[in-house]
Design an enzyme around this catalytic site. Structure first.
Site, PDB file in Angstrom:
ATOM      1  N   ASP A   1       0.866  -1.182   0.000  1.00 44.61           N
ATOM      2  CA  ASP A   1       0.000   0.000   0.000  1.00 44.61           C
ATOM      3  C   ASP A   1       0.900   1.229   0.000  1.00 44.61           C
ATOM      4  OD1 ASP A   1       0.864   0.368   2.623  1.00 44.61           O
ATOM      5  OD2 ASP A   1      -1.134   0.339   3.512  1.00 44.61           O
TER       6      ASP A   1
ATOM      7  N   CYS B   1       2.948  -3.073   4.104  1.00 45.95           N
ATOM      8  CA  CYS B   1       2.101  -1.929   4.481  1.00 45.95           C
ATOM      9  C   CYS B   1       2.863  -1.167   5.559  1.00 45.95           C
ATOM     10  CB  CYS B   1       0.699  -2.377   4.919  1.00 45.95           C
ATOM     11  SG  CYS B   1       0.626  -3.310   6.460  1.00 45.95           S
TER      12      CYS B   1
ATOM     13  N   THR C   1       2.784  -1.337   8.939  1.00 46.04           N
ATOM     14  CA  THR C   1       3.285  -2.225  10.003  1.00 46.04           C
ATOM     15  C   THR C   1       3.552  -3.639   9.515  1.00 46.04           C
ATOM     16  OG1 THR C   1       1.012  -2.792  10.534  1.00 46.04           O
ATOM     17  CG2 THR C   1       2.019  -0.987  11.809  1.00 46.04           C
TER      18      THR C   1
ATOM     19  N   HIS D   1       9.475 -23.937   9.225  1.00 42.81           N
ATOM     20  CA  HIS D   1       8.462 -24.613  10.044  1.00 42.81           C
ATOM     21  C   HIS D   1       7.027 -24.356   9.598  1.00 42.81           C
ATOM     22  CE1 HIS D   1      11.254 -25.162  13.822  1.00 42.81           C
ATOM     23  NE2 HIS D   1      11.751 -25.693  12.719  1.00 42.81           N
TER      24      HIS D   1
ATOM     25  N   HIS E   1       6.597 -30.809  10.786  1.00 45.28           N
ATOM     26  CA  HIS E   1       6.025 -29.497  10.480  1.00 45.28           C
ATOM     27  C   HIS E   1       4.958 -29.596   9.392  1.00 45.28           C
ATOM     28  CE1 HIS E   1       8.933 -27.851  13.147  1.00 45.28           C
ATOM     29  NE2 HIS E   1       9.905 -28.436  12.471  1.00 45.28           N
TER      30      HIS E   1
ATOM     31  N   ARG F   1       1.651 -30.205  10.981  1.00 45.03           N
ATOM     32  CA  ARG F   1       1.091 -28.993  11.599  1.00 45.03           C
ATOM     33  C   ARG F   1       0.562 -28.018  10.544  1.00 45.03           C
ATOM     34  NH1 ARG F   1       6.317 -29.212  15.517  1.00 45.03           N
ATOM     35  NH2 ARG F   1       5.519 -30.889  16.841  1.00 45.03           N
TER      36      ARG F   1
END
Ligand code: RB5
Length: 146
Positions: free
Chosen positions: A8, A65, A67, A98, A133, A136
């Site tokens: 952005d 962006c 943050t 992972h 992994h 998961r």
């Protein structure tokens, strides 16, 4: 490997730095919006970049962006996307090893270009470890499908 890169307005300057680094390394990039520093909506950018991955036009994505947070929240609503905000290289390495993250999210107002480029390089050279992994990551997919 082809990388889709979008931001952005708050990530626009950092996106330029990252694109320059990737091009210098002859990495195949798809440049996506925004195309200037005018205010725009990060969820729309997230959706466009993630579509490149889910449509198999890109292998990985980079979203920026202010943050890294809003754009990661939006990206993680897209089916098949595992987006991770990283503020250091350790996070970038382990989210590939992972979590099999396929989108790296960065905060243009949080980190500088030097660190951001190191994080990108780490993310791109690290591969999913699989094994326990994978179980998961598959469980994350089951949540998405439930
Ligand atoms: C834009 O001002 C800002 O809210 C956005 O770039 C991002 O940081 C949202 O999470």
């Amino acid at each position: 490997m082809r990388i889709a890169v979008g931001s952005d307005h708050a990530g626009f300057v950092l996106k330029g730095e990252i694109l320059a680094m990737l091009k210098e390394k002859n990495i195949d990039v798809i440049e996506m919006g925004c195309m200037n520093g005018e205010s725009c909506d990060y969820p729309l950018v997230a959706r466009e970049v993630c579509s490149q991955i889910t449509d198999k036009k890109a292998d990985l994505g980079i979203l920026i962006c202010g943050t890294g947070l809003g754009i990661s929240i939006a990206a993680n609503k897209c089916k098949g996307i595992r987006a991770a905000v990283c503020t250091d290289c350790y996070m970038a390495k382990y989210t590939r090893l992972h979590n099999d993250a396929n989108v790296l999210c960065l905060g243009g107002r949080v980190i500088g270009a030097g660190l951001a480029c190191e994080i990108v390089r780490t993310f791109l050279v690290t591969s999913f470890e699989g094994g326990r992994h994978k179980r998961r990551v598959d469980q994350i997919g089951e949540i998405e499908n439930s």
